[in-house]
Every structure is written in C-alpha cells, then in structure tokens.
Write a protein that holds these residues in place. Structure first.
Motif, PDB file in Angstrom:
ATOM      1  N   LEU A  29      17.131 -12.063  -3.668  1.00  0.00           N
ATOM      2  CA  LEU A  29      16.529 -11.108  -3.816  1.00  0.00           C
ATOM      3  C   LEU A  29      17.193  -9.530  -3.985  1.00  0.00           C
ATOM      4  N   ARG A  35      14.308 -11.146  -8.809  1.00  0.00           N
ATOM      5  CA  ARG A  35      12.957 -11.393  -8.760  1.00  0.00           C
ATOM      6  C   ARG A  35      12.683 -12.857  -9.448  1.00  0.00           C
ATOM      7  N   TYR A 177       9.273  -8.947  -0.682  1.00  0.00           N
ATOM      8  CA  TYR A 177      10.098  -8.061  -1.446  1.00  0.00           C
ATOM      9  C   TYR A 177       9.355  -7.744  -2.637  1.00  0.00           C
ATOM     10  N   LEU A 178       8.587  -8.660  -3.224  1.00  0.00           N
ATOM     11  CA  LEU A 178       8.052  -8.351  -4.747  1.00  0.00           C
ATOM     12  C   LEU A 178       6.671  -7.282  -4.352  1.00  0.00           C
ATOM     13  N   PRO A 181       9.465  -3.698  -2.277  1.00  0.00           N
ATOM     14  CA  PRO A 181      11.037  -4.066  -2.097  1.00  0.00           C
ATOM     15  C   PRO A 181      11.713  -2.799  -1.468  1.00  0.00           C
ATOM     16  N   ASP A 182      11.533  -1.752  -1.465  1.00  0.00           N
ATOM     17  CA  ASP A 182      12.193  -0.626  -0.884  1.00  0.00           C
ATOM     18  C   ASP A 182      11.982  -0.667   0.825  1.00  0.00           C
ATOM     19  N   ARG A 185      13.858  -4.140   2.373  1.00  0.00           N
ATOM     20  CA  ARG A 185      15.317  -4.297   1.741  1.00  0.00           C
ATOM     21  C   ARG A 185      16.154  -4.475   3.025  1.00  0.00           C
TER      22      ARG A 185
END
Length: 222
Positions: A29, A35, A177-178, A181-182, A185
């Motif tokens: 990731l 992705r 994450y998709l 994401p921020d 992480r």
C-alpha cells in the motif's frame, strides 16, 4: 451447519491473524504501485485460500466413500495436520529474534517497493497456497467442511464463510487505505513494525494452540 461453522471459525481466524500477509499488503500500500498491487495481492489471496479449502473439501467429501470411511479418514488427516502444525510452531519459535535484535525481513519483502501488479498477484497466490502454515490450516478447514455431508449448497456457504474470515485482515487495510489513505498511513505503518518484530512469536503461539486443537478433534473422531 452450525457445528461446522463453529469448527472452522478458529482455523480461519488462525489464517487471518498470520502476520506475513498483513505485513506484505501494508508494504504494498505504501509502494509506488500501491493501489493496484494491493488489490491484486488481495484477489490472489482470496482465490488461493478458496482453492485450497475447496480441493480439500471435495477430496474428503462423504460422497467419495462409505458412511464411516470419510469421517474416520478425515479424523486421521486432522491428526496428521495437527502434528504438522505443531512442527511448524516449533520452527517459528526457534526463528524468533533475540531481545534487542532486529528481525530478519524475508528477501522478497525488499522488492515490494518496486513490485508490479502481476508480481503482487503471484506473491499473494504463493503466500495463500504454498506457504506451509496457511496450507496446513487451509487443508484442515477443507477437511473439517468435507467430513460432514452438508450438501453442495451447505458446503459452498461454509467455504465462503471460511474464506471471508481468513481474508478479512488482508482486506481491511486495503479498503481502509483506499478510502482514507492519509488517515490510516501512520497506524498501518505502526502495525507493520509491530508485526515485523513479533511475527515469529505470534505465529508460534497461534500454531501451537491450533495444532493441539486440531489433534484433539481428530483423535475424538477416531
């Protein structure tokens, strides 16, 4: 059906808790092809687990023998798989790093940053089928399902439940994450570091408990 689902739940959870695929997908990731690579890995993981458990289910199905044969054969196979699981637990315990020692990362993990979608798919397929720990547990799940005459529909439901549970810890980081994401992480990276340091010990204890349980269920059916 309820009894079978109850029996396969801990086996599927043992696969789900396996640190290696979680570490792999988290690293993917955060790579250049994050992705696409992570989705390919997840798809291959799901297909691999499904293939192993389905083959074992069909092979041990009561339809392939007499009324008493499959159950007795399934119990014996469970004992053998349980012993194999205990051997794997011992090997994992011996691999754990000493206090203060940095754990050795598998060589293939060093290539994840540049891993393409195709290679990610192959990696997921290998980890879900050829990896001894997941293979032993997947076969045990299939034997457990196949030992009971659930009919085609019931067997499919049991397999779907098994695969869904076994894949949930790989799927969760990908979808998290998709979507954000921020936000995820840093937590994912922290999870990766923890798993990297405690991978061997976690798997050793997990395999020990599963091995004893599998042997116990196998002996009870003989």
């Amino acid at each position: 059906m309820g009894q079978v689902i109850g029996d396969i739940l801990p086996i599927a959870l043992a696969i789900a808790i396996s640190p290696m695929p979680i570490m792999a997908v988290v690293l993917m990731l955060m790579s250049a092809h994050g992705r696409g690579a992570s989705l390919a890995f997840l798809l291959a993981w799901i297909l691999g687990v499904a293939m192993v458990v389905t083959i074992a289910t069909i092979a041990i199905s009561p339809a392939s023998g007499d009324d008493d044969g499959p159950s007795r054969v399934a119990s014996l196979i469970k004992v053998l798989l349980g012993v194999a699981t205990l051997v794997l637990a011992f090997r994992q315990w011996r691999k754990r790093p000493e206090a203060g020692q940095e754990p050795a990362r598998p060589r293939w993990m060093a290539t994840i940053d540049s891993m393409t979608v195709g290679k990610a798919f192959v990696t997921g397929a290998v980890l879900s089928t050829v990896n001894p720990k997941n293979l032993a547990l997947g076969l045990t799940g299939g034997v457990t399902i196949g030992a009971v005459d659930l009919g085609a529909g019931g067997a499919v439901i049991a397999i779907v439940v098994f695969v869904a549970i076994a894949s949930c810890t790989v799927a969760a980081p990908v979808f998290a994450y998709l979507t954000a994401p921020d936000r995820v992480r840093a937590p994912l990276d922290g999870l990766r570091v923890w798993l990297e340091h405690h991978n061997a010990a976690v798997m050793a204890v997990l395999l020990l408990l599963m091995g004893v349980s599998i042997i116990g269920k196998g002996v009870a059916g003989l």
